[in-house]
Scaffold this active site. Structure first.
Site, PDB file in Angstrom:
ATOM      1  CB  CYS A  93      23.329  41.790-105.217  1.00 48.84           C
ATOM      2  SG  CYS A  93      25.046  42.270-104.968  1.00 48.84           S
ATOM      3  CG  HIS A 143      22.401  43.847-109.276  1.00 53.24           C
ATOM      4  ND1 HIS A 143      21.647  44.469-108.312  1.00 53.24           N
ATOM      5  CD2 HIS A 143      23.630  43.707-108.747  1.00 53.24           C
ATOM      6  CE1 HIS A 143      22.375  44.690-107.243  1.00 53.24           C
ATOM      7  NE2 HIS A 143      23.587  44.240-107.479  1.00 53.24           N
ATOM      8  CD  GLU A 202      18.326  44.259-109.863  1.00 50.98           C
ATOM      9  OE1 GLU A 202      18.399  43.054-110.193  1.00 50.98           O
ATOM     10  OE2 GLU A 202      19.075  44.777-109.007  1.00 50.98           O
TER      11      GLU A 202
HETATM   12  N1  GLN Z   1      28.135  44.288-101.005  1.00 52.73           N
HETATM   13  C1  GLN Z   1      26.770  44.574-100.719  1.00 52.73           C
HETATM   14  C2  GLN Z   1      26.337  44.052 -99.366  1.00 52.73           C
HETATM   15  O1  GLN Z   1      27.063  43.450 -98.659  1.00 52.73           O
HETATM   16  C3  GLN Z   1      25.865  44.026-101.787  1.00 52.73           C
HETATM   17  C4  GLN Z   1      26.069  44.784-103.071  1.00 52.73           C
HETATM   18  C5  GLN Z   1      24.868  44.805-103.955  1.00 52.73           C
HETATM   19  O2  GLN Z   1      23.745  44.498-103.579  1.00 52.73           O
HETATM   20  N2  GLN Z   1      25.088  45.274-105.167  1.00 52.73           N
HETATM   21  O3  GLN Z   1      25.220  44.263 -99.032  1.00 52.73           O
END
Ligand code: GLN
Length: 197
Positions: A82, A176, A178
């Protein structure tokens, strides 16, 4: 090399503890990494989910930006989830103007791409190289990969968008793993680290 690699989790910001646990369950020695000396001691690194703009800022403040870039450039294994996917992108869309990335994957990543339609959702995602059926993808204001270079492999798509990629020793997912009890992707990364050592 021992069969228990040491894998760091970048601990500037984000869901560090969940990754440490998932990596330990997947057969690695896992520890948080905040400083260049700590980065030098690990065989591979996970960059967690969180907020990439904050992570980028803290990487500069903690003197970690260049050591992290050098780690990636040296071909050491890195897995970004992410916000971590955003950190290993070559280029970003919808980024903050001064937002830094590490590079590592020749791709353009759009921040918050799924978020505008749906802040957070879960979906079954089939990931190439992960046996045993689809993983449960947890998407939280998730990015997607808008385009990739020729040497990037797409490992998964969802809704027509690329959500998992690999280039060399760098792995990235929009979602994610994890946060689920399923640590197959972490085990896949632990194997990548073993193979690279
Ligand atoms: N939208 C977040 C960002 O730009 C990422 C979101 C996440 O890691 N769950 O960092």
């Amino acid at each position: 090399m021992s069969t228990t690699p040491t894998i760091g989790v970048l601990a500037l910001q984000g869901d560090v503890r969940e990754h440490v646990k998932a990596l330990a369950d997947a057969g690695a020695q896992a520890r948080p990494v905040r400083r260049p000396e700590e980065l030098a001691e690990v065989d591979g690194l996970v960059i967690p989910g969180g907020e990439s703009t904050t992570m980028s800022k803290l990487a500069v403040v903690f003197g970690m930006l260049e050591p992290l870039r050098a780690f990636v450039k040296a071909g050491r294994p890195v897995y970004g989830t992410c916000a971590g996917m955003i950190m290993v992108a070559g280029k970003l869309l919808d980024a903050r103007e001064d937002q830094e990335t590490l590079g590592g994957v020749d791709m353009i990543v759009r921040r918050n791409a799924f978020g505008r339609q749906n802040e957070s959702f879960e979906a079954a995602v089939e990931v190439a190289g992960i046996p045993g059926g689809p993983v449960e993808g947890v998407f939280i204001r998730a990015p997607w990969v808008e385009s990739i270079g020729a040497s990037v492999d797409v490992l998964a798509t969802y809704g027509g968008h690329t959500v998992a990629v690999r280039q060399g020793n760098v792995l990235a997912t929009s979602f994610h793993p994890e946060l689920t009890g399923d640590h197959r992707i972490h085990a896949f990364f632990v194997d990548m680290v073993r193979a690279a050592a």
